[in-house]
Design an enzyme around this catalytic site. Sequence first.
Site, PDB file in Angstrom:
ATOM      1  N   HIS A 259     -14.209   7.287   3.389  1.00 36.17           N
ATOM      2  CA  HIS A 259     -12.900   6.641   3.314  1.00 36.17           C
ATOM      3  C   HIS A 259     -11.803   7.430   4.049  1.00 36.17           C
ATOM      4  CE1 HIS A 259      -8.909   6.145   1.361  1.00 36.17           C
ATOM      5  NE2 HIS A 259      -9.122   4.929   1.818  1.00 36.17           N
TER       6      HIS A 259
ATOM      7  N   HIS B 121       0.829  -1.194   0.000  1.00 37.21           N
ATOM      8  CA  HIS B 121       0.000   0.000   0.000  1.00 37.21           C
ATOM      9  C   HIS B 121       0.871   1.254   0.000  1.00 37.21           C
ATOM     10  CE1 HIS B 121      -2.979   2.929   1.704  1.00 37.21           C
ATOM     11  NE2 HIS B 121      -3.629   2.433   0.680  1.00 37.21           N
TER      12      HIS B 121
ATOM     13  N   PHE C  72      -1.277   7.349   4.512  1.00 36.34           N
ATOM     14  CA  PHE C  72      -1.326   6.162   3.659  1.00 36.34           C
ATOM     15  C   PHE C  72      -0.068   5.298   3.728  1.00 36.34           C
ATOM     16  CE2 PHE C  72      -4.637   8.310   0.739  1.00 36.34           C
ATOM     17  CZ  PHE C  72      -5.644   7.904   1.585  1.00 36.34           C
TER      18      PHE C  72
ATOM     19  N   HIS D 171      -7.384  -1.547  -4.673  1.00 35.39           N
ATOM     20  CA  HIS D 171      -7.581  -2.037  -3.310  1.00 35.39           C
ATOM     21  C   HIS D 171      -8.257  -3.408  -3.322  1.00 35.39           C
ATOM     22  CE1 HIS D 171      -6.823   2.239  -2.243  1.00 35.39           C
ATOM     23  NE2 HIS D 171      -6.272   1.703  -1.173  1.00 35.39           N
TER      24      HIS D 171
ATOM     25  N   HIS E  50     -11.323  -1.345   4.258  1.00 31.46           N
ATOM     26  CA  HIS E  50     -11.361  -1.429   2.802  1.00 31.46           C
ATOM     27  C   HIS E  50     -12.292  -2.511   2.285  1.00 31.46           C
ATOM     28  CE1 HIS E  50      -9.137   1.703   0.899  1.00 31.46           C
ATOM     29  NE2 HIS E  50      -8.489   1.788   2.043  1.00 31.46           N
TER      30      HIS E  50
ATOM     31  N   HIS F 125     -10.101   6.877   7.999  1.00 30.10           N
ATOM     32  CA  HIS F 125      -8.652   6.737   8.183  1.00 30.10           C
ATOM     33  C   HIS F 125      -8.185   7.687   9.293  1.00 30.10           C
ATOM     34  CE1 HIS F 125      -6.632   4.090   5.280  1.00 30.10           C
ATOM     35  NE2 HIS F 125      -7.612   4.356   4.429  1.00 30.10           N
TER      36      HIS F 125
HETATM   37 CU1  C2O Z   1      -5.237   3.243  -0.187  1.00 30.03          CU
HETATM   38 CU2  C2O Z   1      -7.707   3.598   2.447  1.00 30.03          CU
HETATM   39  O1  C2O Z   1      -6.296   3.852   1.272  1.00 30.03           O
END
Ligand code: C2O
Length: 565
Positions: A303, A151, A324, A180, A337, A307
């Site tokens: 999203h 990632h 990230f 993802h 995800h 995070h």
């Molecule tokens: Cu690639 Cu939730 O990020």
Amino acid sequence: MDAAKKWGFAVTLIFIMFAVLRLTLLVLRDPNESWKLMDTVLGVLGIVDSDESSGGYKIDKEDLSVSLNLTSCHSSYGRPDLLVYCCPPRSIAEEPVIDFQFPGPSTPLRIRRPAHRVGRGFIAKYKKALLIMKSLPYSDPRSFRHQADMHCIFCTGAYDQPHSHRPLDIHRKWFFFPWHRMLLHFHERIIGSLIGDDTFALPFWNWDSPDGMAMPEWYMHSPFFDNQRDVSHFPPKVSDLNYDYEKTDENMENKERMHLNMVFMYSQMVSGAKKPELFMGCPYKNSEEGVCDGPGTIESAPHNTIHTWVGSNFNVMREDMGAFYSAARDPSFYAHHSNLDRLWEVWKQIHKVDLQTFDPDWLNSSFYFHDENSQLVRIKVRDVLDTKKLRYVYEEVDLPWLNTRPKPYSIPSKIANHALKIRENRTILSAELGPGGRNLESSITVKVGRSKFNRRKQEKDEEEEILVVHGIAVRIDEYVKFDVYINVVDESKIKPGFREFAGTFVHIPHGKMDDDRRTNLKFGISEVLEDLEADRDESIWVTLLPMTKSCTNTTIDGIRIEYMR
Ligand code: C2O
């Protein structure tokens, strides 16, 4: 040597010296340019075919799909002050590669279930697998740290885009969902093989449903726990899907928070996201000029917001989840995800979208992953559009937000529209915010003209009205959030739970990337305008409301309305 020969020799020598000097200067100024020039020179001399060489890649104008050169992974910035090297070992380039093959139809179907509803047996299995995965040496591509670094590679720009030499980031464009999905698919298969269980399926954090909104309790225990999280958000704290860590009311009653989350989900999944570009972000174009950068509704929030909500408030960028490069070190990343991946499926069903007919550049783009046998696999976007072919599905759960269409703020639309008309006579601002853009340190309200204000129902169904906030420039290392409202009479009273809320922009901090990248934000507003009884007006008022202090360092070029088929 006679005189003529001497002269000829001297002229040739001077010419060569001059050429060498010129090349040296070019190399010092811009290495890329000089390579092109060198190639041209060699091309003229017939040593290489200069058409084929542009920085070492063959550019076939017909095929602009992404296919990585595995040796070109380089170090990158996780934070502006943190150089990271997340790349696989260089020897990867010598590994044999196979093209992805669909698992046979007799492979058991894996059923991904909501994390708050799985039983002890499941948790025990997952625990065993994760412990093994975490104990594997880093050099093993199946190790947890290696998985997390996959990632990191694709969000810090460790690869360059093949045709443009700009760093490749799979976020804020059409790669967001398929990439993802690939990562999760291989991750899940590796876990299954570590415990010899072909049916193992990752759980999903069902944050879009009231019972699933808190982080699932068992993620508080080893090996699912990560000590780099915000303590004040430990379960049973209900998550804030529209989180901004400066203004959020942390003491809001659970019931109200859940309601706001539901209404918010409706905007992000239904009314704001009626076209692929609105939900999936900027359609990827891999061209020399092409910087494709624009988040889809759900990528901005929930999203990005989740995070940030999970990550530790003691870390500069709220690592682990808040940045990230480190996010996938937290096991909750995979559950987060998995839910986003499920919502991609849900969205396709609600809006009846057939992805197989999309741009071939996107469909044919390929990425490399190690599978459960540590075999290097090349997989294309087109391979992951049907989860059943990958042999997994999501357990069906309620979609409580499907019916939570928000209501306008309590002023009746007629009176509100009248108040706005009066304002109109006093101030008229242009929606182009001037050269260099306008700073968002305080709210911005502008009147935006609509070219089509007399459309029939059928036209409206075919063509969605889009609000575009264009040329957004942020400081790359800051968390930035601003909200967008339509026809607000009193901005001190307005809240995201009302129909006037059109959408939000959320930026997660990064290390160094393209410093000049500017983002566009788009969302559908046909339904909002109808509900606000503004769909016959020649113009609307758009308000941008800064939600974080970092908006002081944010500029916007302008706001406009477009129509999208
Ligand atoms: Cu690639 Cu939730 O990020």
